[in-house]
Design a protein around this motif. Structure first.
Motif, PDB file in Angstrom:
ATOM      1  N   GLU A  11       0.829  -1.206   0.000  1.00  0.00           N
ATOM      2  CA  GLU A  11       0.000   0.000   0.000  1.00  0.00           C
ATOM      3  C   GLU A  11       0.866   1.260   0.000  1.00  0.00           C
ATOM      4  OE1 GLU A  11      -3.318   0.647  -0.315  1.00  0.00           O
ATOM      5  OE2 GLU A  11      -3.432  -1.472  -0.827  1.00  0.00           O
ATOM      6  N   ALA A  12       1.967   1.227   0.735  1.00  0.00           N
ATOM      7  CA  ALA A  12       2.870   2.382   0.768  1.00  0.00           C
ATOM      8  C   ALA A  12       3.500   2.610  -0.607  1.00  0.00           C
ATOM      9  CB  ALA A  12       3.950   2.177   1.825  1.00  0.00           C
ATOM     10  N   GLN A  13       3.869   1.530  -1.286  1.00  0.00           N
ATOM     11  CA  GLN A  13       4.433   1.655  -2.630  1.00  0.00           C
ATOM     12  C   GLN A  13       3.393   2.208  -3.603  1.00  0.00           C
ATOM     13  OE1 GLN A  13       5.808  -2.290  -3.503  1.00  0.00           O
ATOM     14  NE2 GLN A  13       7.739  -2.036  -2.396  1.00  0.00           N
ATOM     15  N   LYS A  14       2.158   1.684  -3.516  1.00  0.00           N
ATOM     16  CA  LYS A  14       1.091   2.181  -4.383  1.00  0.00           C
ATOM     17  C   LYS A  14       0.849   3.660  -4.129  1.00  0.00           C
ATOM     18  CE  LYS A  14      -2.721  -0.120  -4.916  1.00  0.00           C
ATOM     19  NZ  LYS A  14      -3.922  -0.958  -4.709  1.00  0.00           N
ATOM     20  N   ASP A  15       0.820   4.038  -2.861  1.00  0.00           N
ATOM     21  CA  ASP A  15       0.579   5.430  -2.505  1.00  0.00           C
ATOM     22  C   ASP A  15       1.684   6.334  -3.044  1.00  0.00           C
ATOM     23  OD1 ASP A  15      -1.022   7.402  -1.176  1.00  0.00           O
ATOM     24  OD2 ASP A  15       0.543   7.514   0.358  1.00  0.00           O
ATOM     25  N   ALA A  16       2.922   5.869  -2.968  1.00  0.00           N
ATOM     26  CA  ALA A  16       4.046   6.667  -3.470  1.00  0.00           C
ATOM     27  C   ALA A  16       3.939   6.862  -4.983  1.00  0.00           C
ATOM     28  CB  ALA A  16       5.365   5.996  -3.112  1.00  0.00           C
TER      29      ALA A  16
ATOM     30  N   LEU B 147      -9.878  10.481  -5.811  1.00  0.00           N
ATOM     31  CA  LEU B 147      -9.747   9.024  -5.809  1.00  0.00           C
ATOM     32  C   LEU B 147      -9.991   8.461  -4.407  1.00  0.00           C
ATOM     33  CD1 LEU B 147      -9.187   6.619  -7.613  1.00  0.00           C
ATOM     34  CD2 LEU B 147      -6.757   6.906  -7.139  1.00  0.00           C
ATOM     35  N   THR B 148      -9.553   9.184  -3.391  1.00  0.00           N
ATOM     36  CA  THR B 148      -9.819   8.773  -2.010  1.00  0.00           C
ATOM     37  C   THR B 148     -11.315   8.795  -1.724  1.00  0.00           C
ATOM     38  OG1 THR B 148      -7.675   9.628  -1.298  1.00  0.00           O
ATOM     39  CG2 THR B 148      -9.324   9.282   0.414  1.00  0.00           C
ATOM     40  N   ASN B 149     -12.000   9.817  -2.212  1.00  0.00           N
ATOM     41  CA  ASN B 149     -13.452   9.897  -2.026  1.00  0.00           C
ATOM     42  C   ASN B 149     -14.161   8.749  -2.741  1.00  0.00           C
ATOM     43  OD1 ASN B 149     -13.055  12.224  -0.562  1.00  0.00           O
ATOM     44  ND2 ASN B 149     -13.600  13.603  -2.234  1.00  0.00           N
ATOM     45  N   VAL B 150     -13.701   8.430  -3.937  1.00  0.00           N
ATOM     46  CA  VAL B 150     -14.290   7.312  -4.681  1.00  0.00           C
ATOM     47  C   VAL B 150     -14.064   6.013  -3.920  1.00  0.00           C
ATOM     48  CG1 VAL B 150     -14.114   5.942  -6.802  1.00  0.00           C
ATOM     49  CG2 VAL B 150     -14.120   8.431  -6.926  1.00  0.00           C
ATOM     50  N   LYS B 151     -12.896   5.886  -3.314  1.00  0.00           N
ATOM     51  CA  LYS B 151     -12.570   4.664  -2.575  1.00  0.00           C
ATOM     52  C   LYS B 151     -13.533   4.450  -1.403  1.00  0.00           C
ATOM     53  CE  LYS B 151      -8.254   3.457  -2.099  1.00  0.00           C
ATOM     54  NZ  LYS B 151      -6.863   3.285  -1.641  1.00  0.00           N
ATOM     55  N   LEU B 152     -14.009   5.530  -0.819  1.00  0.00           N
ATOM     56  CA  LEU B 152     -14.958   5.407   0.287  1.00  0.00           C
ATOM     57  C   LEU B 152     -16.302   4.862  -0.182  1.00  0.00           C
ATOM     58  CD1 LEU B 152     -14.294   8.753   2.189  1.00  0.00           C
ATOM     59  CD2 LEU B 152     -13.632   6.450   2.898  1.00  0.00           C
ATOM     60  N   VAL B 153     -16.709   5.249  -1.385  1.00  0.00           N
ATOM     61  CA  VAL B 153     -18.026   4.870  -1.892  1.00  0.00           C
ATOM     62  C   VAL B 153     -17.980   3.566  -2.683  1.00  0.00           C
ATOM     63  CG1 VAL B 153     -19.953   5.624  -3.339  1.00  0.00           C
ATOM     64  CG2 VAL B 153     -18.696   7.286  -1.976  1.00  0.00           C
ATOM     65  N   ARG B 154     -16.992   3.460  -3.564  1.00  0.00           N
ATOM     66  CA  ARG B 154     -16.873   2.271  -4.424  1.00  0.00           C
ATOM     67  C   ARG B 154     -15.428   1.780  -4.409  1.00  0.00           C
ATOM     68  NH1 ARG B 154     -19.682   3.188 -10.004  1.00  0.00           N
ATOM     69  NH2 ARG B 154     -19.106   1.014 -10.189  1.00  0.00           N
TER      70      ARG B 154
ATOM     71  N   GLU C  40      -6.726   2.587  -9.576  1.00  0.00           N
ATOM     72  CA  GLU C  40      -5.362   2.674  -9.047  1.00  0.00           C
ATOM     73  C   GLU C  40      -4.440   1.699  -9.770  1.00  0.00           C
ATOM     74  OE1 GLU C  40      -5.750   1.880  -4.893  1.00  0.00           O
ATOM     75  OE2 GLU C  40      -6.244   3.958  -4.399  1.00  0.00           O
ATOM     76  N   ASN C  41      -4.876   0.458  -9.896  1.00  0.00           N
ATOM     77  CA  ASN C  41      -4.043  -0.552 -10.547  1.00  0.00           C
ATOM     78  C   ASN C  41      -3.774  -0.201 -12.008  1.00  0.00           C
ATOM     79  OD1 ASN C  41      -3.910  -2.026  -8.185  1.00  0.00           O
ATOM     80  ND2 ASN C  41      -5.627  -3.341  -8.726  1.00  0.00           N
ATOM     81  N   GLN C  42      -4.791   0.309 -12.684  1.00  0.00           N
ATOM     82  CA  GLN C  42      -4.630   0.696 -14.089  1.00  0.00           C
ATOM     83  C   GLN C  42      -3.650   1.862 -14.224  1.00  0.00           C
ATOM     84  OE1 GLN C  42      -6.137  -1.017 -16.515  1.00  0.00           O
ATOM     85  NE2 GLN C  42      -5.219   0.169 -18.132  1.00  0.00           N
ATOM     86  N   LEU C  43      -3.797   2.864 -13.373  1.00  0.00           N
ATOM     87  CA  LEU C  43      -2.900   4.022 -13.430  1.00  0.00           C
ATOM     88  C   LEU C  43      -1.462   3.626 -13.109  1.00  0.00           C
ATOM     89  CD1 LEU C  43      -5.101   6.771 -11.723  1.00  0.00           C
ATOM     90  CD2 LEU C  43      -4.553   6.545 -14.152  1.00  0.00           C
ATOM     91  N   ILE C  44      -1.290   2.753 -12.137  1.00  0.00           N
ATOM     92  CA  ILE C  44       0.057   2.306 -11.775  1.00  0.00           C
ATOM     93  C   ILE C  44       0.682   1.526 -12.926  1.00  0.00           C
ATOM     94  CG2 ILE C  44       1.325   0.735 -10.249  1.00  0.00           C
ATOM     95  CD1 ILE C  44      -0.598   1.695  -8.000  1.00  0.00           C
ATOM     96  N   ALA C  45      -0.102   0.669 -13.561  1.00  0.00           N
ATOM     97  CA  ALA C  45       0.414  -0.097 -14.705  1.00  0.00           C
ATOM     98  C   ALA C  45       0.823   0.839 -15.841  1.00  0.00           C
ATOM     99  CB  ALA C  45      -0.632  -1.099 -15.180  1.00  0.00           C
ATOM    100  N   LEU C  46      -0.002   1.848 -16.108  1.00  0.00           N
ATOM    101  CA  LEU C  46       0.329   2.814 -17.155  1.00  0.00           C
ATOM    102  C   LEU C  46       1.591   3.598 -16.804  1.00  0.00           C
ATOM    103  CD1 LEU C  46      -3.228   4.182 -18.021  1.00  0.00           C
ATOM    104  CD2 LEU C  46      -1.770   2.761 -19.475  1.00  0.00           C
ATOM    105  N   ALA C  47       1.720   3.972 -15.543  1.00  0.00           N
ATOM    106  CA  ALA C  47       2.903   4.727 -15.118  1.00  0.00           C
ATOM    107  C   ALA C  47       4.163   3.872 -15.215  1.00  0.00           C
ATOM    108  CB  ALA C  47       2.715   5.226 -13.691  1.00  0.00           C
TER     109      ALA C  47
END
Length: 96
Positions: free
Chosen positions: A16-21, A35-42, A50-57
């Motif tokens: 989680e720390a790596q993903k956050d960084a 994205l944090t707000n979305v995480k609360l709801v869905r 998050e996973n898609q953005l990290i893969a693209l990055a």
């Protein structure tokens, strides 16, 4: 048993720390907040984004930070693809 659970929690915390960084470098503060707000709801939708953005990055396909407006567009596209329409039908019965 407790040691295994502790190690697993530590490993999850490190991931989680790596993903956050990574997300901190590719998203503007406003986009991260959204994205944090979305995480609360869905949470499942936020996790997928998050996973898609990290893969693209990691593949080098993201050149500049993603702004809040760009994240809104991504969310709108995903929402239109995954949104379910519910239809409620009320049938009258003689239960008065």
């Amino acid at each position: 048993m407790q040691r295994r659970q502790l190690e697993e929690r530590q490993r999850k915390a490190e991931i989680e720390a790596q993903k956050d960084a990574i997300l901190r470098t590719i998203l503007t503060p406003e986009a991260r907040q959204r994205l944090t707000n979305v995480k609360l709801v869905r949470p499942e939708l936020a996790e997928a984004i998050e996973n898609q953005l990290i893969a693209l990055a990691q593949s080098g396909r993201i050149q500049a930070q993603i702004t809040d407006d760009e994240l809104k567009q991504i969310l709108a596209q995903l929402n239109s693809q995954t949104r379910k329409d519910y239809k409620i039908t009320i049938k009258e019965r003689g239960w008065k």
